[in-house]
Design a protein around this motif. Structure first.
Motif, PDB file in Angstrom:
ATOM      1  N   ARG A 207       0.829  -1.203   0.000  1.00 31.11           N
ATOM      2  CA  ARG A 207       0.000   0.000   0.000  1.00 31.11           C
ATOM      3  C   ARG A 207       0.868   1.259   0.000  1.00 31.11           C
ATOM      4  O   ARG A 207       0.576   2.227  -0.685  1.00 31.11           O
ATOM      5  CB  ARG A 207      -0.946  -0.016   1.193  1.00 31.11           C
ATOM      6  N   THR A 208       1.974   1.229   0.765  1.00 31.55           N
ATOM      7  CA  THR A 208       2.882   2.377   0.792  1.00 31.55           C
ATOM      8  C   THR A 208       3.514   2.589  -0.574  1.00 31.55           C
ATOM      9  O   THR A 208       3.619   3.722  -1.044  1.00 31.55           O
ATOM     10  CB  THR A 208       3.977   2.173   1.855  1.00 31.55           C
ATOM     11  N   ARG A 209       3.921   1.519  -1.233  1.00 29.92           N
ATOM     12  CA  ARG A 209       4.514   1.647  -2.564  1.00 29.92           C
ATOM     13  C   ARG A 209       3.515   2.199  -3.577  1.00 29.92           C
ATOM     14  O   ARG A 209       3.897   2.970  -4.452  1.00 29.92           O
ATOM     15  CB  ARG A 209       5.040   0.305  -3.048  1.00 29.92           C
ATOM     16  N   SER A 210       2.273   1.835  -3.474  1.00 29.27           N
ATOM     17  CA  SER A 210       1.291   2.324  -4.447  1.00 29.27           C
ATOM     18  C   SER A 210       0.853   3.757  -4.146  1.00 29.27           C
ATOM     19  O   SER A 210       0.572   4.517  -5.070  1.00 29.27           O
ATOM     20  CB  SER A 210       0.072   1.401  -4.493  1.00 29.27           C
ATOM     21  N   GLU A 211       0.810   4.158  -2.875  1.00 32.27           N
ATOM     22  CA  GLU A 211       0.352   5.503  -2.525  1.00 32.27           C
ATOM     23  C   GLU A 211       1.452   6.547  -2.628  1.00 32.27           C
ATOM     24  O   GLU A 211       1.184   7.680  -3.019  1.00 32.27           O
ATOM     25  CB  GLU A 211      -0.230   5.522  -1.109  1.00 32.27           C
ATOM     26  N   ASP A 212       2.672   6.213  -2.260  1.00 34.51           N
ATOM     27  CA  ASP A 212       3.767   7.185  -2.271  1.00 34.51           C
ATOM     28  C   ASP A 212       5.064   6.481  -2.663  1.00 34.51           C
ATOM     29  O   ASP A 212       5.892   6.146  -1.815  1.00 34.51           O
ATOM     30  CB  ASP A 212       3.900   7.838  -0.894  1.00 34.51           C
ATOM     31  N   PRO A 213       5.262   6.256  -3.975  1.00 28.72           N
ATOM     32  CA  PRO A 213       6.439   5.501  -4.406  1.00 28.72           C
ATOM     33  C   PRO A 213       7.767   6.184  -4.056  1.00 28.72           C
ATOM     34  O   PRO A 213       8.751   5.522  -3.760  1.00 28.72           O
ATOM     35  CB  PRO A 213       6.280   5.376  -5.915  1.00 28.72           C
ATOM     36  N   ARG A 214       7.794   7.509  -4.058  1.00 22.77           N
ATOM     37  CA  ARG A 214       9.030   8.216  -3.721  1.00 22.77           C
ATOM     38  C   ARG A 214       9.438   7.922  -2.276  1.00 22.77           C
ATOM     39  O   ARG A 214      10.604   7.671  -1.992  1.00 22.77           O
ATOM     40  CB  ARG A 214       8.829   9.719  -3.914  1.00 22.77           C
ATOM     41  N   PHE A 215       8.486   7.943  -1.379  1.00 21.01           N
ATOM     42  CA  PHE A 215       8.757   7.644   0.029  1.00 21.01           C
ATOM     43  C   PHE A 215       9.216   6.193   0.182  1.00 21.01           C
ATOM     44  O   PHE A 215      10.161   5.906   0.922  1.00 21.01           O
ATOM     45  CB  PHE A 215       7.505   7.915   0.858  1.00 21.01           C
ATOM     46  N   ALA A 216       8.574   5.262  -0.536  1.00 16.89           N
ATOM     47  CA  ALA A 216       8.940   3.848  -0.426  1.00 16.89           C
ATOM     48  C   ALA A 216      10.358   3.608  -0.943  1.00 16.89           C
ATOM     49  O   ALA A 216      11.123   2.851  -0.332  1.00 16.89           O
ATOM     50  CB  ALA A 216       7.940   2.995  -1.202  1.00 16.89           C
ATOM     51  N   ARG A 217      10.733   4.251  -2.067  1.00 21.99           N
ATOM     52  CA  ARG A 217      12.097   4.098  -2.581  1.00 21.99           C
ATOM     53  C   ARG A 217      13.119   4.656  -1.590  1.00 21.99           C
ATOM     54  O   ARG A 217      14.184   4.076  -1.382  1.00 21.99           O
ATOM     55  CB  ARG A 217      12.236   4.810  -3.930  1.00 21.99           C
ATOM     56  N   ALA A 218      12.799   5.783  -0.978  1.00 19.90           N
ATOM     57  CA  ALA A 218      13.718   6.377  -0.005  1.00 19.90           C
ATOM     58  C   ALA A 218      13.879   5.466   1.215  1.00 19.90           C
ATOM     59  O   ALA A 218      14.976   5.345   1.762  1.00 19.90           O
ATOM     60  CB  ALA A 218      13.214   7.754   0.418  1.00 19.90           C
ATOM     61  N   MET A 219      12.803   4.838   1.647  1.00 18.58           N
ATOM     62  CA  MET A 219      12.890   3.917   2.782  1.00 18.58           C
ATOM     63  C   MET A 219      13.725   2.686   2.417  1.00 18.58           C
ATOM     64  O   MET A 219      14.467   2.174   3.260  1.00 18.58           O
ATOM     65  CB  MET A 219      11.491   3.490   3.238  1.00 18.58           C
ATOM     66  N   ASP A 220      13.628   2.214   1.171  1.00 22.49           N
ATOM     67  CA  ASP A 220      14.448   1.080   0.739  1.00 22.49           C
ATOM     68  C   ASP A 220      15.934   1.428   0.788  1.00 22.49           C
ATOM     69  O   ASP A 220      16.765   0.586   1.119  1.00 22.49           O
ATOM     70  CB  ASP A 220      14.076   0.651  -0.680  1.00 22.49           C
ATOM     71  N   ARG A 221      16.278   2.682   0.449  1.00 22.83           N
ATOM     72  CA  ARG A 221      17.672   3.124   0.484  1.00 22.83           C
ATOM     73  C   ARG A 221      18.133   3.430   1.904  1.00 22.83           C
ATOM     74  O   ARG A 221      19.325   3.590   2.148  1.00 22.83           O
ATOM     75  CB  ARG A 221      17.839   4.392  -0.357  1.00 22.83           C
ATOM     76  N   GLY A 222      17.217   3.565   2.831  1.00 22.19           N
ATOM     77  CA  GLY A 222      17.575   3.905   4.200  1.00 22.19           C
ATOM     78  C   GLY A 222      17.712   5.393   4.436  1.00 22.19           C
ATOM     79  O   GLY A 222      18.253   5.822   5.434  1.00 22.19           O
ATOM     80  N   GLU A 223      17.239   6.192   3.481  1.00 18.58           N
ATOM     81  CA  GLU A 223      17.288   7.649   3.593  1.00 18.58           C
ATOM     82  C   GLU A 223      15.864   8.184   3.465  1.00 18.58           C
ATOM     83  O   GLU A 223      15.461   8.635   2.396  1.00 18.58           O
ATOM     84  CB  GLU A 223      18.151   8.230   2.484  1.00 18.58           C
ATOM     85  N   PRO A 224      15.093   8.120   4.529  1.00  9.84           N
ATOM     86  CA  PRO A 224      13.679   8.492   4.394  1.00  9.84           C
ATOM     87  C   PRO A 224      13.491   9.963   4.029  1.00  9.84           C
ATOM     88  O   PRO A 224      14.214  10.837   4.489  1.00  9.84           O
ATOM     89  CB  PRO A 224      13.089   8.202   5.776  1.00  9.84           C
ATOM     90  N   CYS A 225      12.544  10.192   3.150  1.00 13.63           N
ATOM     91  CA  CYS A 225      12.142  11.551   2.802  1.00 13.63           C
ATOM     92  C   CYS A 225      10.804  11.816   3.481  1.00 13.63           C
ATOM     93  O   CYS A 225      10.199  10.929   4.070  1.00 13.63           O
ATOM     94  CB  CYS A 225      12.026  11.719   1.297  1.00 13.63           C
ATOM     95  N   ARG A 226      10.355  13.043   3.388  1.00 14.87           N
ATOM     96  CA  ARG A 226       9.080  13.382   4.007  1.00 14.87           C
ATOM     97  C   ARG A 226       7.935  12.734   3.222  1.00 14.87           C
ATOM     98  O   ARG A 226       7.926  12.774   1.994  1.00 14.87           O
ATOM     99  CB  ARG A 226       8.903  14.886   4.010  1.00 14.87           C
ATOM    100  N   PRO A 227       6.975  12.139   3.900  1.00 15.40           N
ATOM    101  CA  PRO A 227       5.834  11.556   3.197  1.00 15.40           C
ATOM    102  C   PRO A 227       5.033  12.637   2.465  1.00 15.40           C
ATOM    103  O   PRO A 227       5.122  13.820   2.769  1.00 15.40           O
ATOM    104  CB  PRO A 227       4.991  10.943   4.323  1.00 15.40           C
TER     105      PRO A 227
END
Length: 93
Positions: free
Chosen positions: A15-35
């Motif tokens: 659900r996170t990947r479908s709603e906010d892909p930019r945030f999900a990619r940042a979490m995968d890299r370990g560098e979270p961005c603002r939702p």
């Protein structure tokens, strides 16, 4: 032990990947961005433009500029709503 198909963490990740892909990619890299709910740069810019329109309208006594400023301010207010991308969801009262 076999895992069931009803994994809440997998559902949350999907659900996170479908709603906010930019945030999900940042979490995968370990560098979270603002939702997405907290990214309001365009809303602030639109609100600044509305303030300028309204202020100029008041200074030169032009009703059309005042009304335009109020309409643009309403549009900017709509952009601050975190649920604006989900038309089917209603907020609890």
């Amino acid at each position: 032990m076999a895992r069931s198909g009803n994994d809440p963490l997998a559902d949350l990740a999907h659900r996170t990947r479908s709603e906010d892909p930019r945030f999900a990619r940042a979490m995968d890299r370990g560098e979270p961005c603002r939702p997405r709910e907290y990214r309001h740069r365009s809303a602030w810019l639109l609100l600044a433009a509305a303030s300028v329109l309204f202020g100029v309208g008041v200074v030169i006594s032009d009703g059309l500029l005042i009304a335009s400023g109020l309409v643009v301010a309403g549009a900017a207010g709509h952009l601050f709503d975190p649920q604006r991308d989900r038309p089917g969801l209603r907020r609890p009262s």
